[in-house]
Design a protein around this motif. Structure first.
Motif, PDB file in Angstrom:
ATOM      1  N   ARG A 201       0.688  -1.088   0.364  1.00 43.33           N
ATOM      2  CA  ARG A 201      -0.525  -0.048  -0.150  1.00 43.33           C
ATOM      3  C   ARG A 201       1.016   0.853  -0.074  1.00 43.33           C
ATOM      4  N   ASP A 202       1.637   1.479   0.723  1.00 43.06           N
ATOM      5  CA  ASP A 202       2.747   2.383   1.080  1.00 43.06           C
ATOM      6  C   ASP A 202       3.604   2.605  -0.201  1.00 43.06           C
ATOM      7  N   SER A 205       1.229   4.564  -2.931  1.00 47.38           N
ATOM      8  CA  SER A 205       0.872   5.572  -2.485  1.00 47.38           C
ATOM      9  C   SER A 205       1.354   6.807  -3.209  1.00 47.38           C
ATOM     10  N   ILE A 206       1.677   8.132  -3.233  1.00 52.22           N
ATOM     11  CA  ILE A 206       2.264   9.438  -3.045  1.00 52.22           C
ATOM     12  C   ILE A 206       1.855   9.372  -1.877  1.00 52.22           C
ATOM     13  N   GLY A 349       4.134   9.899   6.597  1.00 55.45           N
ATOM     14  CA  GLY A 349       2.923   9.990   5.192  1.00 55.45           C
ATOM     15  C   GLY A 349       2.675  11.516   5.606  1.00 55.45           C
ATOM     16  N   GLN A 352       1.119  12.511   2.259  1.00 55.27           N
ATOM     17  CA  GLN A 352      -0.256  11.137   1.737  1.00 55.27           C
ATOM     18  C   GLN A 352      -1.256  11.748   2.564  1.00 55.27           C
ATOM     19  N   SER A 355      -1.950  15.087   0.750  1.00 51.06           N
ATOM     20  CA  SER A 355      -3.129  14.372  -0.630  1.00 51.06           C
ATOM     21  C   SER A 355      -4.816  14.465  -0.437  1.00 51.06           C
ATOM     22  N   VAL A 356      -4.487  14.026   0.605  1.00 50.01           N
ATOM     23  CA  VAL A 356      -5.853  12.728   1.110  1.00 50.01           C
ATOM     24  C   VAL A 356      -7.121  14.695   1.901  1.00 50.01           C
ATOM     25  N   LYS A 362      -2.780  17.139  -5.294  1.00 50.94           N
ATOM     26  CA  LYS A 362      -1.944  16.405  -5.268  1.00 50.94           C
ATOM     27  C   LYS A 362      -1.188  16.487  -6.457  1.00 50.94           C
ATOM     28  N   GLU A 366       3.191  15.155  -5.719  1.00 45.89           N
ATOM     29  CA  GLU A 366       3.527  14.568  -7.066  1.00 45.89           C
ATOM     30  C   GLU A 366       4.584  14.494  -7.278  1.00 45.89           C
TER      31      GLU A 366
END
Length: 393
Positions: A201-202, A205-206, A349, A352, A355-356, A362, A366
C-alpha cells in the motif's frame, strides 16, 4: 397435490441434494500439503534479470520417511544440506534462481512430492541489496496471487535473506518471525511491524514511503529484530536504530508497556509501562517551506529514581522529571525526522496526509513534495505524564 406427495417430494429432494453438498470426498491431510510459511528473496550477483527465491516448508512428520522423490531427499536437490537448500528436523528450504516468482515455485515443486500451499504464508524476508525495481516486481507478484496470504510480515536483512531462513531454532525461522512481530512483547516498541499488504500500500501510494523491520542473526545464533529499513523509488535508503524506531512508533500510536531511560540534565531515571499516542499534520502548504507538526502524549510510571525508591519523590520533583523526559523525547523525535528528511524518506506519510485532506494539491505532492519535504521546518510538542506509586519503605 396432497400432503402425502408433498412429503415424498421433499424427502426425495433432500436425499438428492445431500449428494452434492461438500463433504470429505475431497479431503486432503495437512501432511500431504507443503505449507510454505516463509519466502526469502536475494539478488543474484552480475545477473540483475534473475532473482533468488528461498521457500520454507515446516515438517509435521518424520522427515526421513516423507518427501523422497527418486531417491533424493526433498529439499536437497541431490546435494547435501547447505545454506542454499537448508534442512532440519523442523523445516525444509528450497532455493531456486528464476526471473519470476511463479517460475521459481514451478522449479522448486520438482524437488518435492507435495503441492506448495501459500495460504498460510507468515514471513517475507527481503535482502537490502535488492534494487527498488526488483522489490516492486516481487511484491507485485505476491500481491497479484490470490493464493498468497497478504497478512505475512515483511522484514529486510543486510545479510543474505536465505541465511535468515536457515537458522536453527525451536521452530522454523519464518514461524519465529511471525510470533515475535505478531506478539505483544515489551521490546516490540523498538521494532516497526509491517505486513505485506501494508508495505505494498505504501509502495504504490504518493506522499509516503514504505518501511519494514530489520532482522539479523545475533552472535548466539538467534534471530534479532530491531529498528527499521526504508527505501524509496529514488534509491535512497535509511536504517533507523531501535531508539529512533521507538520515536517513530510513538507518533504512530504503537507504544505499549515500553521502558525509557531518561538522561536529560540532572540525575538519570527510568520510566516503565510507557504508553503513547501521537498525531501529525502539515501547515503552510503549498510552499517550498512547509511546517511538519508532531504532537505526542506519553503516560508512564516512574520505575527507578536517583534514590532507588528509598525516599518519596515530591510533586515538584515529579514535575521536573516530566519536563526532562518530554525535552529528551522532543529532541529524539526531531533528530529522527531530520534523519528521514535528509534521505528524502517520508515514512510517516506527511505528504500523503496533505493529498488526502487537500485533493487539489495532488500535483504538488507528486512533483514538488520531495524538495519541499527536505526544506520543511519541524514543530514537536511532547506532553509527559508520570505516575508515581510511592517509595519502597
Amino acid at each position: 397435490m396432497n400432503r402425502r406427495w408433498q412429503k415424498i417430494l421433499t424427502l426425495s429432494f433432500t436425499t438428492v441434494i445431500t449428494l452434492f453438498l461438500p463433504g470429505c470426498w475431497d479431503y486432503h491431510r495437512i501432511n500431504d500439503r507443503a505449507q510454505v510459511i516463509g519466502i526469502a528473496v536475494d539478488a543474484v550477483p552480475k545477473q540483475p534479470q534473475l532473482i533468488q527465491y528461498t521457500f520454507q516448508v515446516p515438517l509435521f512428520s518424520d522427515p526421513e520417511s516423507r518427501g523422497k522423490v527418486g531417491g533424493i531427499r526433498a529439499g536437497e536437490g541431490g546435494k547435501q544440506p547447505s545454506a542454499t537448500n537448508a534442512s532440519s528436523d523442523k523445516f525444509r528450504n528450497f532455493t531456486e534462481v528464476a526471473p519470476t516468482l511463479m517460475q521459481a515455485i514451478t522449479h522448486a515443486q520438482m524437488h518435492y512430492d507435495r503441492n506448495f500451499y501459500f495460504n498460510n504464508l507468515e514471513s517475507v524476508i527481503l535482502s537490502e541489496k535488492l534494487k527498488t525495481s526488483t522489490i516492486e516486481k516481487v511484491l507485485a507478484a505476491l500481491m497479484r496471487s490470490g493464493n498468497i496470504d497478504k497478512m505475512a510480515f515483511v522484514a529486510f536483512s543486510r545479510d543474505p535473506a536465505k541465511d535468515i531462513l536457515a537458522v536453527e531454532a525451536s521452530s522454523p525461522p519464518a514461524d519465529v518471525m511471525e510470533r515475535i512481530l505478531g506478539g505483544d512483547l515489551k521490546q516490540i516498541a523498538y521494532v516497526a511491524r509491517t505486513r505485506l499488504w501494508e508495505y505494498w500500500r505504501d509502495f504504490v501510494s504518493i506522499g509516503v514511503d514504505p518501511h519494514a523491520p530489520t532482522v539479523k542473526v545475533d552472535p548466539d545464533g538467534n534471530l534479532m529484530f530491531s529498528g527499521l529499513y526504508a527505501v524509496n523509488r529514488g534509491k535512497q535508503s535509511v536504517n533507523l536504530t531501535p531508539e529512533e524506531t521507538m520515536m517513530f512508533n510513538l507518533i504512530n500510536n504503537q507504544i505499549k508497556n515500553a521502558s525509557l531511560w531518561v538522561n536529560y540534565g540532572g540525575q538519570p531515571f527510568e520510566l516503565s509501562f510507557m504508553r503513547g499516542s501521537g498525531r501529525f499534520f502539515v501547515t503552510n502548504v503549498p510552499s517550498s517551506h512547509p511546517v511538519l507538526h508532531i504532537r505526542a502524549t506519553v503516560r508512564a510510571q516512574l520505575a527507578q529514581d536517583p534514590n532507588w525508591g528509598l525516599e518519596n519523590v515530591s510533586q515538584k520533583e515529579l514535575y521536573q522529571d516530566e519536563w526532562r523526559a518530554s525535552q529528551q523525547m522532543d529532541e529524539e523525535i526531531r533528530a529522527t525526522i531530520e534523519k528521514l528528511k535528509n534521505k528524502d524518506l517520508d515514512i510517516l506519510g506527511f505528504g500523503q496526509q496533505v493529498s488526502v485532506l487537500h485533493p487539489r494539491l495532488k500535483s504538488y505532492i507528486e512533483h514538488d513534495w520531495g524538495r519541499a519535504y527536505k526544506q520543511a521546518q519541524i514543530d514537536v510538542k511532547v506532553r509527559m505524564l508520570i505516575n508515581y506509586k510511592g517509595n519502597l519503605m
